[in-house]
Design a protein around this motif. Structure first.
Motif, PDB file in Angstrom:
ATOM      1  N   GLU A  37       0.837  -1.206   0.000  1.00 57.69           N
ATOM      2  CA  GLU A  37       0.000   0.000   0.000  1.00 57.69           C
ATOM      3  C   GLU A  37       0.871   1.256   0.000  1.00 57.69           C
ATOM      4  OE1 GLU A  37      -3.531   2.263   2.507  1.00 57.69           O
ATOM      5  OE2 GLU A  37      -2.606   0.477   3.366  1.00 57.69           O
ATOM      6  N   ALA A  38       1.901   1.275   0.830  1.00 55.87           N
ATOM      7  CA  ALA A  38       2.782   2.445   0.900  1.00 55.87           C
ATOM      8  C   ALA A  38       3.522   2.649  -0.419  1.00 55.87           C
ATOM      9  CB  ALA A  38       3.773   2.286   2.049  1.00 55.87           C
ATOM     10  N   VAL A  39       4.002   1.572  -1.015  1.00 57.93           N
ATOM     11  CA  VAL A  39       4.728   1.677  -2.283  1.00 57.93           C
ATOM     12  C   VAL A  39       3.783   2.142  -3.391  1.00 57.93           C
ATOM     13  CG1 VAL A  39       6.053   0.409  -4.012  1.00 57.93           C
ATOM     14  CG2 VAL A  39       6.401  -0.073  -1.598  1.00 57.93           C
ATOM     15  N   THR A  40       2.582   1.600  -3.417  1.00 55.33           N
ATOM     16  CA  THR A  40       1.603   1.978  -4.439  1.00 55.33           C
ATOM     17  C   THR A  40       1.226   3.448  -4.317  1.00 55.33           C
ATOM     18  OG1 THR A  40       0.737  -0.270  -4.541  1.00 55.33           O
ATOM     19  CG2 THR A  40      -0.692   1.478  -5.373  1.00 55.33           C
ATOM     20  N   LYS A  41       0.947   3.905  -3.104  1.00 53.76           N
ATOM     21  CA  LYS A  41       0.583   5.316  -2.894  1.00 53.76           C
ATOM     22  C   LYS A  41       1.733   6.238  -3.298  1.00 53.76           C
ATOM     23  CE  LYS A  41      -3.486   4.841  -0.869  1.00 53.76           C
ATOM     24  NZ  LYS A  41      -4.726   5.321  -1.412  1.00 53.76           N
ATOM     25  N   THR A  42       2.951   5.855  -2.979  1.00 60.12           N
ATOM     26  CA  THR A  42       4.115   6.661  -3.350  1.00 60.12           C
ATOM     27  C   THR A  42       4.246   6.726  -4.867  1.00 60.12           C
ATOM     28  OG1 THR A  42       5.222   6.069  -1.286  1.00 60.12           O
ATOM     29  CG2 THR A  42       6.608   6.891  -3.071  1.00 60.12           C
ATOM     30  N   SER A  43       4.056   5.602  -5.536  1.00 57.69           N
ATOM     31  CA  SER A  43       4.130   5.554  -6.994  1.00 57.69           C
ATOM     32  C   SER A  43       3.030   6.414  -7.621  1.00 57.69           C
ATOM     33  CB  SER A  43       4.011   4.108  -7.469  1.00 57.69           C
ATOM     34  OG  SER A  43       4.049   4.040  -8.870  1.00 57.69           O
ATOM     35  N   GLN A  44       1.846   6.392  -7.044  1.00 61.45           N
ATOM     36  CA  GLN A  44       0.744   7.204  -7.565  1.00 61.45           C
ATOM     37  C   GLN A  44       1.057   8.693  -7.445  1.00 61.45           C
ATOM     38  OE1 GLN A  44      -2.472   5.607  -5.218  1.00 61.45           O
ATOM     39  NE2 GLN A  44      -2.935   4.011  -6.726  1.00 61.45           N
ATOM     40  N   ARG A  45       1.697   9.084  -6.351  1.00 55.14           N
ATOM     41  CA  ARG A  45       2.072  10.498  -6.194  1.00 55.14           C
ATOM     42  C   ARG A  45       3.124  10.884  -7.222  1.00 55.14           C
ATOM     43  NH1 ARG A  45       2.343  12.999  -0.414  1.00 55.14           N
ATOM     44  NH2 ARG A  45       2.430  14.814  -1.756  1.00 55.14           N
ATOM     45  N   LEU A  46       4.063   9.983  -7.479  1.00 50.90           N
ATOM     46  CA  LEU A  46       5.070  10.240  -8.509  1.00 50.90           C
ATOM     47  C   LEU A  46       4.396  10.392  -9.872  1.00 50.90           C
ATOM     48  CD1 LEU A  46       7.955  10.396  -9.645  1.00 50.90           C
ATOM     49  CD2 LEU A  46       7.954   7.894  -9.699  1.00 50.90           C
ATOM     50  N   ASP A  47       3.438   9.519 -10.169  1.00 49.51           N
ATOM     51  CA  ASP A  47       2.732   9.595 -11.451  1.00 49.51           C
ATOM     52  C   ASP A  47       1.995  10.926 -11.604  1.00 49.51           C
ATOM     53  OD1 ASP A  47       3.642   7.141 -12.287  1.00 49.51           O
ATOM     54  OD2 ASP A  47       1.808   6.060 -11.734  1.00 49.51           O
ATOM     55  N   ARG A  48       1.399  11.429 -10.523  1.00 51.63           N
ATOM     56  CA  ARG A  48       0.714  12.729 -10.593  1.00 51.63           C
ATOM     57  C   ARG A  48       1.709  13.845 -10.901  1.00 51.63           C
ATOM     58  NH1 ARG A  48      -2.340  10.593  -6.260  1.00 51.63           N
ATOM     59  NH2 ARG A  48      -1.247  11.842  -4.708  1.00 51.63           N
ATOM     60  N   GLU A 107      14.887   7.400  -4.263  1.00 51.24           N
ATOM     61  CA  GLU A 107      15.883   7.846  -5.225  1.00 51.24           C
ATOM     62  C   GLU A 107      15.245   7.819  -6.601  1.00 51.24           C
ATOM     63  OE1 GLU A 107      19.708   5.892  -7.233  1.00 51.24           O
ATOM     64  OE2 GLU A 107      19.946   6.220  -5.071  1.00 51.24           O
ATOM     65  N   CYS A 108      15.247   8.957  -7.254  1.00 53.34           N
ATOM     66  CA  CYS A 108      14.690   9.059  -8.602  1.00 53.34           C
ATOM     67  C   CYS A 108      15.829   9.362  -9.563  1.00 53.34           C
ATOM     68  CB  CYS A 108      13.648  10.173  -8.676  1.00 53.34           C
ATOM     69  SG  CYS A 108      12.257   9.919  -7.578  1.00 53.34           S
ATOM     70  N   ARG A 109      15.868   8.621 -10.656  1.00 54.24           N
ATOM     71  CA  ARG A 109      16.890   8.854 -11.676  1.00 54.24           C
ATOM     72  C   ARG A 109      16.207   9.247 -12.970  1.00 54.24           C
ATOM     73  NH1 ARG A 109      21.928   4.898 -10.833  1.00 54.24           N
ATOM     74  NH2 ARG A 109      21.903   4.912  -8.572  1.00 54.24           N
ATOM     75  N   CYS A 110      16.659  10.349 -13.516  1.00 42.73           N
ATOM     76  CA  CYS A 110      16.171  10.842 -14.803  1.00 42.73           C
ATOM     77  C   CYS A 110      17.393  11.071 -15.673  1.00 42.73           C
ATOM     78  CB  CYS A 110      15.390  12.138 -14.636  1.00 42.73           C
ATOM     79  SG  CYS A 110      13.928  11.973 -13.618  1.00 42.73           S
ATOM     80  N   GLY A 111      17.620  10.167 -16.614  1.00 44.98           N
ATOM     81  CA  GLY A 111      18.833  10.267 -17.422  1.00 44.98           C
ATOM     82  C   GLY A 111      20.042  10.099 -16.528  1.00 44.98           C
ATOM     83  N   ASN A 112      20.951  11.065 -16.576  1.00 51.45           N
ATOM     84  CA  ASN A 112      22.142  10.970 -15.731  1.00 51.45           C
ATOM     85  C   ASN A 112      22.014  11.796 -14.451  1.00 51.45           C
ATOM     86  OD1 ASN A 112      22.345  13.514 -16.769  1.00 51.45           O
ATOM     87  ND2 ASN A 112      24.382  13.280 -17.635  1.00 51.45           N
ATOM     88  N   ARG A 113      20.817  12.286 -14.169  1.00 53.30           N
ATOM     89  CA  ARG A 113      20.593  13.052 -12.939  1.00 53.30           C
ATOM     90  C   ARG A 113      19.912  12.173 -11.902  1.00 53.30           C
ATOM     91  NH1 ARG A 113      17.907  18.600 -14.480  1.00 53.30           N
ATOM     92  NH2 ARG A 113      16.266  17.170 -15.052  1.00 53.30           N
TER      93      ARG A 113
END
Length: 124
Positions: A37-48, A107-113
């Motif tokens: 549940e915690a992982v899913t909610k976190t992923s949903q916030r990232l998607d928003r 930790e979020c990775r976008c390309g080399n950042r």
């Protein structure tokens, strides 16, 4: 609970093989079995957040896991054959010591950042 700001725990279990979209890397992961549940909610916030920038969701159907190994190329066929043996080893180990991880940062990775988001407090 504010899942993006609170620490939480996950337990992992059966092994699964993943291949990246380009077929250049194969990963062996342990699937999240508790704390979903915690992982899913976190992923949903990232998607928003991604949606605010006109970007697609991270994954339409998430398969939450902890990657424990990787190899160059698509090695999925070889690893799939080993899954029963790996699952037995994981289950044997987990019966003696639960496979629990404390999630204290994202930790979020976008390309080399790379962006680190520390999580405060406890979500337990």
């Amino acid at each position: 609970m504010n899942y993006l700001r609170s620490r939480f725990q996950v337990s992992v279990g059966p092994a699964r093989v993943y291949v990246n979209d380009e077929g250049t890397r194969t990963f062996l992961g342990l699937t999240v079995t508790t704390g979903l549940e915690a992982v899913t909610k976190t992923s949903q916030r990232l998607d928003r957040c991604l949606d605010e920038y006109g970007l697609p969701p991270f994954y339409e159907e998430g398969s939450f896991h902890l990657s424990v190994a990787w190899a160059v190329g698509d090695r999925s066929a070889a690893l799939q054959r080993l899954l029963p043996e790996l699952d037995t080893a994981v289950a044997t180990y987990a019966s003696q010591s639960p496979l629990v991880c404390d999630v204290t940062r994202l930790e979020c990775r976008c390309g080399n950042r790379r962006f680190d988001v520390p999580l405060g407090g406890t979500g337990r």
